[in-house]
Scaffold this active site. Structure first.
Site, PDB file in Angstrom:
ATOM      1  N   SER A   5     -14.866   8.692 -20.798  1.00 20.16           N
ATOM      2  CA  SER A   5     -13.888   8.415 -19.639  1.00 20.16           C
ATOM      3  C   SER A   5     -13.717  10.026 -19.233  1.00 20.16           C
ATOM      4  O   SER A   5     -14.349  10.878 -18.915  1.00 20.16           O
ATOM      5  CB  SER A   5     -12.689   7.462 -19.921  1.00 20.16           C
ATOM      6  OG  SER A   5     -11.874   7.398 -18.943  1.00 20.16           O
ATOM      7  N   GLU A  57     -21.672   6.376 -15.440  1.00 25.15           N
ATOM      8  CA  GLU A  57     -20.822   5.426 -15.697  1.00 25.15           C
ATOM      9  C   GLU A  57     -19.428   5.565 -14.754  1.00 25.15           C
ATOM     10  O   GLU A  57     -19.041   6.621 -14.748  1.00 25.15           O
ATOM     11  CB  GLU A  57     -20.386   4.664 -17.169  1.00 25.15           C
ATOM     12  CG  GLU A  57     -19.932   5.882 -17.975  1.00 25.15           C
ATOM     13  CD  GLU A  57     -18.371   5.777 -17.893  1.00 25.15           C
ATOM     14  OE1 GLU A  57     -17.841   5.050 -17.299  1.00 25.15           O
ATOM     15  OE2 GLU A  57     -17.735   6.862 -18.261  1.00 25.15           O
ATOM     16  N   HIS A  85     -16.783   2.005 -19.646  1.00 26.43           N
ATOM     17  CA  HIS A  85     -15.543   1.520 -20.035  1.00 26.43           C
ATOM     18  C   HIS A  85     -15.798  -0.293 -20.273  1.00 26.43           C
ATOM     19  O   HIS A  85     -15.437  -1.045 -19.682  1.00 26.43           O
ATOM     20  CB  HIS A  85     -14.634   1.577 -18.915  1.00 26.43           C
ATOM     21  CG  HIS A  85     -14.132   2.695 -18.547  1.00 26.43           C
ATOM     22  ND1 HIS A  85     -15.101   3.897 -18.174  1.00 26.43           N
ATOM     23  CD2 HIS A  85     -13.150   3.404 -18.687  1.00 26.43           C
ATOM     24  CE1 HIS A  85     -14.312   4.944 -17.873  1.00 26.43           C
ATOM     25  NE2 HIS A  85     -13.200   4.884 -18.351  1.00 26.43           N
TER      26      HIS A  85
END
Length: 345
Positions: free
Chosen positions: A140, A244, A315
């Site tokens: 992230s 992502e 995630h």
């Protein structure tokens, strides 16, 4: 006639000019592999971005790592708060420097992401980090640290679980094989059908078939795209780019991939992997929205390079641990990521 379009295309492929900075790209640093983790090692836990709002979250992270056979050490500022940040920038950097200096700490893991890691990049002592190589693990917002430290030092960093992640069987297995066993492993999605006639979960979507080789780099799309133009991104030539994201409307994914294309990044990579885009929908009042498949096809198919989506990166509950900087081969037809060497020393 030599059109502006053909000029821009050729410029994006030129080996001596970086479109992201307008300067000759620096020679990539030699790859530094951190030592592998062993049972009994100490993992340093810190908050480089959002605060640790819950002491229970930190305790669960400690207990999960203890169950894996590790000891833990908490950063001195782990419970600090400064608005939406886990303390002042200088204090969060201090925790990271402390762990790199501490010889008893063999790996460093973020408790979670949020926002704030990019603020630390100008404050880091990259010489200190290079002198004390060790595993840095997270995903992230931690993408900023993973990319920046790899770009500046050559240290292999790991897009893997954070302390607050679910350490289930799938995630732990890939974590141990990569960082403890030191396998040059092949990452392959699960293929279980359950009681269905065909597989319905975690499927691979081939965008362009074929094999590609290069250094594996990438991370969260939003974080990466906001670093373009800074000196904290690696040389993209002959790389396998993985991306992502989560909770982004489709038009925003389109906008960010367009940014990567305009910056010349997509034209330089050898192959492309898109992991999971969790809860990425058309958004409110989005009449006639493109789909994620539409956006990926528009941006990636014209590159004519091996590419696929659906890898267990992002995630999500079940995730791969993915090393940045390791020579890799992808097979976009089968949807596999094969490391050509160990990620750890």
């Amino acid at each position: 006639m030599f059109s502006r379009r053909s000029f821009l295309h050729s410029a994006s492929l030129a080996p001596f000019v970086s479109l992201t900075t307008g300067q000759t790209p620096p020679t990539p640093p030699s790859v530094i592999k951190p030592p592998r983790l062993q049972t009994g090692d100490t993992v340093g836990l810190f908050c480089p971005a959002a605060p640790a709002y819950s002491q229970e979250t930190v305790k669960i992270a400690q207990e999960s790592l203890l169950a894996l056979g590790f000891q833990t050490k908490l950063g001195p500022h782990i419970y600090d708060r400064y608005g939406y940040l886990a303390g002042r920038d200088a204090d969060r950097v201090s925790d990271l420097h402390t762990f790199f200096d501490d010889r008893s700490v063999k790996a460093i893991m973020a408790i979670h992401g949020g926002w704030g890691c990019a603020r630390l990049l100008p404050l880091l002592d990259y010489d200190r980090i290079e002198r004390n190589p060790k595993l840095l693990i997270g995903y992230s917002d931690v993408t900023a640290l993973l990319l920046g430290i790899y770009a500046k030092t050559g240290l292999v960093t790991v897009h893997g679980p954070v302390g607050s992640a679910t350490f289930n069987g799938f995630t732990v297995d890939w974590f141990k094989r990569l960082l403890m066993d030191g396998e040059a492993l092949t990452m392959r999605n699960p293929t279980e059908k359950g009681d269905n006639l065909t597989q319905t979960q975690d499927r691979i979507n081939t965008i362009r078939p074929g094999l590609a080789r290069g250094r594996l780099v990438g991370g969260n799309l939003t974080v990466l795209s906001h670093m373009i133009g800074s000196p904290y991104l690696p040389d993209w030539r002959n790389t396998i780019l993985f991306l992502e994201d989560t909770h982004e409307d489709i038009y925003r994914i389109d906008r960010m991939l367009t940014h990567l294309k305009l910056a010349g990044i997509l034209n330089q990579v050898a192959g492309f992997v898109f992991g999971k885009c969790t809860d990425c929908g058309p958004g409110e009042n989005s009449y006639g929205s493109l789909t994620l498949d539409d956006v990926l096809n528009e941006h990636i198919v014209p590159l004519d390079k091996p590419a696929f989506s659906g890898a267990m990166i992002g995630h999500i509950r079940d995730k791969f641990s993915v090393p940045l900087g390791i020579d890799t081969e992808i097979d976009a037809t089968t949807g596999t990521i094969r490391l050509l060497e160990s990620a750890v020393g």
